[in-house]
Design a protein around this motif. Structure first.
Motif, PDB file in Angstrom:
ATOM      1  N   CYS A   1       5.666  10.705  -3.663  1.00  0.00           N
ATOM      2  CA  CYS A   1       6.299  10.927  -2.664  1.00  0.00           C
ATOM      3  C   CYS A   1       5.706  10.205  -1.419  1.00  0.00           C
ATOM      4  O   CYS A   1       4.668   9.330  -1.591  1.00  0.00           O
ATOM      5  CB  CYS A   1       6.185  12.411  -2.049  1.00  0.00           C
ATOM      6  N   PHE A   2       6.404   9.744  -0.599  1.00  0.00           N
ATOM      7  CA  PHE A   2       6.273   9.032   0.484  1.00  0.00           C
ATOM      8  C   PHE A   2       5.340   9.637   1.752  1.00  0.00           C
ATOM      9  O   PHE A   2       5.571  10.632   1.930  1.00  0.00           O
ATOM     10  CB  PHE A   2       7.422   8.352   1.287  1.00  0.00           C
ATOM     11  N   SER A   3       4.354   8.922   2.063  1.00  0.00           N
ATOM     12  CA  SER A   3       3.578   9.158   3.577  1.00  0.00           C
ATOM     13  C   SER A   3       4.295   8.750   4.476  1.00  0.00           C
ATOM     14  O   SER A   3       5.055   7.530   4.484  1.00  0.00           O
ATOM     15  CB  SER A   3       2.208   8.797   3.286  1.00  0.00           C
ATOM     16  N   ASP A   4       4.061   9.022   5.662  1.00  0.00           N
ATOM     17  CA  ASP A   4       4.528   8.427   7.050  1.00  0.00           C
ATOM     18  C   ASP A   4       5.971   8.209   6.895  1.00  0.00           C
ATOM     19  O   ASP A   4       6.538   7.063   7.360  1.00  0.00           O
ATOM     20  CB  ASP A   4       3.902   7.138   7.285  1.00  0.00           C
ATOM     21  N   LEU A   5       6.813   9.213   6.415  1.00  0.00           N
ATOM     22  CA  LEU A   5       8.322   9.067   6.654  1.00  0.00           C
ATOM     23  C   LEU A   5       8.644   8.768   7.901  1.00  0.00           C
ATOM     24  O   LEU A   5       9.825   8.159   8.256  1.00  0.00           O
ATOM     25  CB  LEU A   5       8.811  10.259   5.944  1.00  0.00           C
ATOM     26  N   ASP A   6       8.387   9.415   8.939  1.00  0.00           N
ATOM     27  CA  ASP A   6       8.572   9.097  10.308  1.00  0.00           C
ATOM     28  C   ASP A   6       8.799   7.710  10.699  1.00  0.00           C
ATOM     29  O   ASP A   6       9.622   7.212  11.408  1.00  0.00           O
ATOM     30  CB  ASP A   6       7.845   9.975  11.399  1.00  0.00           C
TER      31      ASP A   6
ATOM     32  N   ARG B   1       0.928  -1.108   0.005  1.00  0.00           N
ATOM     33  CA  ARG B   1      -0.023  -0.152  -0.022  1.00  0.00           C
ATOM     34  C   ARG B   1       0.753   1.077  -0.182  1.00  0.00           C
ATOM     35  O   ARG B   1       0.654   2.221  -0.731  1.00  0.00           O
ATOM     36  CB  ARG B   1      -0.810   0.065   1.188  1.00  0.00           C
ATOM     37  N   PHE B   2       2.174   1.257   0.701  1.00  0.00           N
ATOM     38  CA  PHE B   2       2.918   2.363   0.740  1.00  0.00           C
ATOM     39  C   PHE B   2       3.549   2.755  -0.544  1.00  0.00           C
ATOM     40  O   PHE B   2       3.518   3.860  -1.030  1.00  0.00           O
ATOM     41  CB  PHE B   2       3.907   2.114   1.814  1.00  0.00           C
ATOM     42  N   LEU B   3       4.019   1.397  -1.217  1.00  0.00           N
ATOM     43  CA  LEU B   3       4.529   1.598  -2.585  1.00  0.00           C
ATOM     44  C   LEU B   3       3.377   2.318  -3.482  1.00  0.00           C
ATOM     45  O   LEU B   3       3.899   3.096  -4.307  1.00  0.00           O
ATOM     46  CB  LEU B   3       5.033   0.406  -2.855  1.00  0.00           C
ATOM     47  N   LYS B   4       2.535   1.596  -3.584  1.00  0.00           N
ATOM     48  CA  LYS B   4       1.339   2.002  -4.506  1.00  0.00           C
ATOM     49  C   LYS B   4       1.065   3.624  -4.267  1.00  0.00           C
ATOM     50  O   LYS B   4       1.018   3.987  -5.395  1.00  0.00           O
ATOM     51  CB  LYS B   4       0.085   1.338  -4.122  1.00  0.00           C
ATOM     52  N   ASP B   5       0.884   4.075  -3.260  1.00  0.00           N
ATOM     53  CA  ASP B   5       0.877   5.617  -2.709  1.00  0.00           C
ATOM     54  C   ASP B   5       1.974   6.231  -3.233  1.00  0.00           C
ATOM     55  O   ASP B   5       1.739   7.171  -3.924  1.00  0.00           O
ATOM     56  CB  ASP B   5       0.670   5.491  -1.236  1.00  0.00           C
ATOM     57  N   TYR B   6       2.848   5.665  -3.129  1.00  0.00           N
ATOM     58  CA  TYR B   6       4.420   6.394  -3.534  1.00  0.00           C
ATOM     59  C   TYR B   6       4.431   6.554  -5.163  1.00  0.00           C
ATOM     60  O   TYR B   6       4.416   7.634  -5.608  1.00  0.00           O
ATOM     61  CB  TYR B   6       5.594   5.515  -3.324  1.00  0.00           C
TER      62      TYR B   6
END
Lengths: 375, 675
Positions: free
Chosen positions: B539-544, B529-534
């Motif tokens: 850009c990445f969400s939730d970098l922290d 899901r993270f990669l799809k969003d990217y």
């Protein structure tokens, strides 16, 4: 000592206990405190009197039990609670709502004074809005800061209808607690073991500094700041570990101290005697950490896990500042710690200290008041 | 032993067929659309739990079940039938919570303590339980007094009498079973028991004692009798002395009665006198009383004569004071006091039975409480527990009493037909009741822990049904499971929480929950899901979170890739191009990156290939070329590339960039080697 503790079973699981702040220059010890309940079908905010001091016996020992002054129904679990001033309490709910309750002392009633509905919320895949638990609240009258499971930070003013500032998605994991570092800066802890400083003056939606636990990212559940030396911060984690941080340097805790065997739910420096610190935990214990005693004459053997008293050594990193909490002087580098609740089985969810008095509440549906902490 | 079937209040089983669903602590009863005539079933099913419980409570859900198959309106109702009604009484929560602490203390207590000290310990535990019952009774009484609602008042008063009966039974069990008082002390204990529980006369006593001149009060002799019947000799003598000073004429008579009462031999708790000594003294005293009665010393005063008869254990004289004793067990104890002070435990049953018969005199039949006490006097412990289970509307009493008796090693021989013993059976029932309660479920955990046979299974089944309303609550449930190595439940809780977080678009939280459960499959799903969003947003969400994965990055391959890919972006952002390039290539050659992502990675290589400075070495460039060819040639979905102009252009651009880079690097490397 245990004999000075009065207990009352209240038929509701207690999630928060808070002393009402004393008016400036008050000579009396605190008497009034508030409690909030959780996991009931009908949760309540209650105001109690710790009892009539006139009942104290000849030796000054105290026997009365707390009695209820008034209470009011509260929607959802009480997740956190903080007195705004002598009369108003800010309550964080599992529904995401933040409410200010007013305690009318003339006729002993409680009423909802102001409410921010769904101050914390989720936007789910169908883009409908559902409340997200508000996990922490901190007040610095008139400012109120709340954090939640939605990773959001809200800044409210007691006298303003809308939020002064909201940082959406401030944290990608759950924010568990918040406290003021200075008037414009706050500290938050989250579920991946991070301690963050936020400067509310800056418009950037990013923390100004991030500290984090090494190794496994053990979630942090509570945070408190030393009342006089603002660079000293204490946090408590899921593994029960007490971490002391010096936020002027490094990104890792200065020392890790272990006493609890499960989640540490609250940590509080004593507000006027910060050599003392108190922590409570899911494991049913409440530890009093005392760095004030000069233990250099006492035996320095390590006696861990004892019920009564133990001496722990810091695992300190190089330090130059002389503070009992940061010190690594081998002769003074000891603290006395005492479990105030032997044989307790269910979680101690909350504690508060003020003057010589301690109040705490448990999942065993009891509240306890100790009025002679340092006797 | 059959108990009449119980009908769910409000459920109409005469005109409709009912259907059922059994849960661990609740039964759902639902009215169906079928009338009685249409059904072929002959048995009325509204009967529960074989034994039948007086306390089964039904609560109709406020909303009717909406909708039926054919869409016709329906007024069918669903009833939730619970088996432990008292669990829901607010004031009793104090009882449940405080006794939980005592229960835990008893389980922890040292069995190695032998003989007397162990017995003292168990008696103390028993007393602690009773003091909790009494405290609860007081609260309930306060509540009854302070409420203005008559219905509520009635409810509270009923509870007070139930609690008082429970304490009465418990106290007797404590004397007979836990302490196992022997002849002599047994009578003293029974006297205490009667004094504590027969309080109907207390107000009369208070009234007389507080009057200006007690001896003139019309109830004066009643109070003297009460004291005598309860063996409170000092108090009786004190009252009599007042009457004596008012009647100088009969002073001698008073003196004699007072003397008799003073001299009455009583068993002592210490071992200074033997039972034989006591019996001898008793015989002597008894004969003295007899003499005074026969020579008519008290003939002029019927009150005193009757007292003398009571001292002699005259059954008729005692029975005349029935109203002052109020219960047959008071009569029993008075009778024992004045005729069999050295009664042995095993003789109790005979006196108890005859006392009950004499007292009730065939006028009324014994009530459940009478039968329970009788069973106790007969030392039929199992009968006591069985009767209590049937009569009381809670499992609290039998569960805790049985556990205590079990710790006294009194129940060993009794095994139930289904394998577990009675103690465990009752604890399981009680704890299941706690688990059906919205808030009290936490107490249930510890009770299950102390059921060696089925406790674990019960806990596993119940814990999964706890609603996880907040993360905090989930953490508490999780802690319970982790402490008991209940891996499956741990996984399931984390998965539920991760799913919830995912639904709320909280990818970071979702990932931490799957990391906690070490759920690699779910971590992979979230990473995707993270990669799809990217890919969609660039850009990445939730970098922290992604920047702080730490060792948990190794949980799943995809998560590792996510972490490493983010690292590539950081290196690139920091203009550390050679390191970034090396990492990018490794992601493909070491097969860390999923094939579907290679095109994105190669596209990411473009700006590196276009840098002024040569970054990829010749060897690295060859490898990149091979990756690209693998991707285009090996892609079974080749059609897609040819159709998609953008993709084709991308491939062309890549090939061009790679070729140019190769040319530059050959020149550069050649130059370096040449010089």
């Amino acid at each position: 000592a245990m004999e000075d503790v009065s207990a009352k079973f209240v038929s509701q699981k207690i999630s928060r206990t808070r002393w009402r702040p004393l008016p400036a220059a008050a000579l009396q010890p605190p008497d009034i405190f508030a409690t909030g309940s959780w996991d009931n079908e009908d949760n309540r905010i209650s105001i109690w009197s710790a009892g009539d001091l006139g009942n104290a016996g000849l030796n000054g020992e105290y026997h009365g039990e707390p009695h209820l002054l008034c209470d009011i129904q509260h929607n959802g679990d009480v997740m956190d609670m903080q007195f705004l001033d002598q009369e108003r309490i800010v309550v964080a709910s599992s529904t995401g709502t933040v409410t200010i309750f007013r305690h009318h002392q003339n006729n002993q009633t409680l009423s909802a004074n102001h409410r921010w509905e769904k101050a914390h919320y989720h936007v789910d895949q169908d883009t409908s809005y559902g409340g997200a638990a508000c996990t922490g609240v901190v007040c610095n009258n008139p400012e109120i800061v709340t954090v939640g499971e939605d990773g959001r930070i809200n800044l409210f003013r007691a006298d303003q209808k809308d939020a002064v500032r909201t940082i959406d998605n401030a944290d990608s994991s759950t924010l568990h607690a918040v406290t003021f570092l200075r008037t414009t800066e706050i500290l938050t802890v989250n579920s991946i073991g991070q301690l963050k400083i936020w400067d509310l003056r800056q418009q950037r939606n990013e923390p100004s500094q991030i500290f984090s636990l090494a190794g496994d990212r053990v979630p942090l559940h509570c945070v408190d700041r030393h009342p006089n030396q603002q660079h000293i911060v204490a946090t408590g984690g899921q593994d029960g570990m007490l971490s002391i941080w010096d936020i002027r340097q490094g990104t890792m805790p200065v020392s890790l101290l272990n006493a609890h065997e499960a989640e540490m739910w609250e940590v509080h420096f004593h507000p006027s005697d910060p050599d003392h610190l108190f922590t409570c935990s899911e494991d049913g214990s409440l530890w009093h950490w005392d760095t004030s005693t000069n233990v250099s004459e006492k035996p320095s053997f390590l006696h861990q896990g004892g019920r009564s008293t133990a001496y722990l050594s810091h695992s300190t990193i190089n330090q130059s500042v002389v503070s009992a909490w940061l010190s690594n002087d081998p002769t003074k580098d000891r603290m006395e710690i005492t479990n105030l609740i032997p044989n307790q089985t269910l979680s101690v969810n909350s504690l508060d200290v003020l003057g010589p008095c301690l109040v705490y509440g448990t999942d065993a549906e009891a509240i306890y008041v100790n009025r002679q902490l340092f006797a | 032993d059959t108990v009449p079937p119980q009908v769910v209040p409000g459920a109409d089983s005469s005109s409709r067929q009912l259907c059922f669903a059994w849960g661990p602590a609740e039964v759902l009863v639902c009215e169906t659309l079928f009338g009685r005539a249409g059904g072929s079933r002959s048995r009325c099913p509204s009967r529960f739990w074989g034994e039948g419980r007086a306390g089964a409570a039904a609560r109709a859900l406020t909303d009717s079940v909406a909708g039926t198959e054919d869409g016709a309106p329906s007024n069918s109702r669903v009833f939730v039938v619970r088996r432990d009604q008292d669990i829901y009484i607010q004031t009793l929560r104090k009882l449940f919570n405080e006794s939980h602490g005592i229960f835990m203390g008893l389980q922890r207590s040292e069995e190695e303590l032998a003989g007397k000290s162990r017995k003292a310990q168990l008696v103390q535990v028993s007393k602690n339980y009773r003091s909790v019952i009494r405290a609860c009774m007081e609260d309930m009484h306060q509540a009854a007094v302070s409420t203005r609602d008559p219905a509520l008042q009635g409810q509270y008063s009923t509870q007070v009498s139930i609690l008082s009966a429970m304490e009465l039974i418990w106290n007797l069990c404590e004397i007979l079973f836990v302490e196992a008082a022997t002849a002599g002390p047994l009578l003293l204990r029974l006297l205490d028991w009667v004094r504590l529980h027969v309080c109907d006369v207390d107000s009369m006593v208070r009234e007389v004692l507080s009057s200006e001149s007690p001896s003139k009060h019309k109830l004066f002799w009643n109070v003297v009798d009460v004291f005598v019947l309860q063996g409170r000799m000092d108090e009786a003598r004190h009252l009599l002395s007042k009457e004596a000073s008012a009647n100088p004429a009969s002073r001698n008579m008073y003196k004699i009665l007072d003397d008799l009462m003073k001299k009455m031999p009583v068993p002592s708790l210490s071992n200074t006198q033997t039972l034989t000594e006591l019996e001898l003294k008793w015989q002597h005293w008894h004969e003295e009383c007899q003499r005074y009665l026969q020579d008519g010393t008290f003939a002029s005063n019927p009150h005193m004569e009757s007292i003398c008869k009571i001292l002699l254990g005259d059954e008729d004289a005692i029975l005349e004071k029935k109203e002052l004793m109020t219960t047959w067990y008071h009569f029993l104890v008075t009778r024992l006091l004045y005729s069999h002070p050295t009664v042995k435990p095993m003789e109790l049953r005979f006196y108890a039975q005859s006392s009950m018969d004499l007292f009730l005199g065939g006028e009324s039949s014994p009530e459940p409480l009478d039968l329970i006490l009788m069973a106790a006097f007969e030392f039929e412990m199992h009968q006591v527990i069985k009767e209590c289970s049937i009569v009381l509307s809670n499992w609290w009493f039998v569960a805790h009493l049985t556990d205590l008796l079990d710790h006294c090693k009194l129940l060993q021989s009794h095994n139930l037909y289904f394998g577990s013993n009675m103690r465990e059976f009752l604890l399981l029932e009680y704890a299941s009741g706690l688990f059906s309660h919205h808030s009290l479920w936490q107490l249930g955990v510890d009770y299950f822990d102390h059921c060696p046979e089925y406790g674990r299974v019960y806990l596993e089944l119940h814990i999964e049904r706890i609603p996880l309303s907040t993360e905090q609550k989930a953490l508490k449930v999780l802690r319970i499971c982790e402490q008991r190595q209940m891996h499956e439940q741990v996984r399931s809780i984390c998965k539920i929480m991760a799913m919830k977080a995912l639904r709320n678009n909280r990818l970071g939280s979702a990932l931490s929950w799957s990391i906690r459960a070490k759920d690699a499959a779910f971590a992979t799903l979230i990473s995707d899901r993270f990669l799809k969003d990217y890919c969609e947003r660039g850009c990445f969400s939730d970098l922290d979170l992604i920047d702080n994965l730490g060792p948990s990055m190794l949980l799943s391959d995809r998560l590792t890739f996510l972490g490493k890919y983010r690292e590539f972006h950081r290196l690139y952002g920091e203009q550390r191009f050679p390191e970034a390039a090396r990492l990018l290539l490794t992601l493909m050659t070491a097969h860390i990156a999923p094939c579907s992502f290679w095109m994105t990675l190669l596209t990411d290589a473009l700006p590196l290939l276009e840098q002024k400075e040569v970054i990829f070495s010749a060897e690295q460039t060859y490898e990149l070329m091979r990756c690209l060819e693998d991707l285009t040639a090996g892609n079974p979905d080749k059609q897609k590339f040819q159709d998609d102009d953008i993709e084709t252009t991308k491939v062309e651009m890549l090939r061009l960039a790679l070729a140019r880079n190769l040319a530059r690097v050959i020149v550069k490397e050649g130059t370096v080697e040449g010089s």
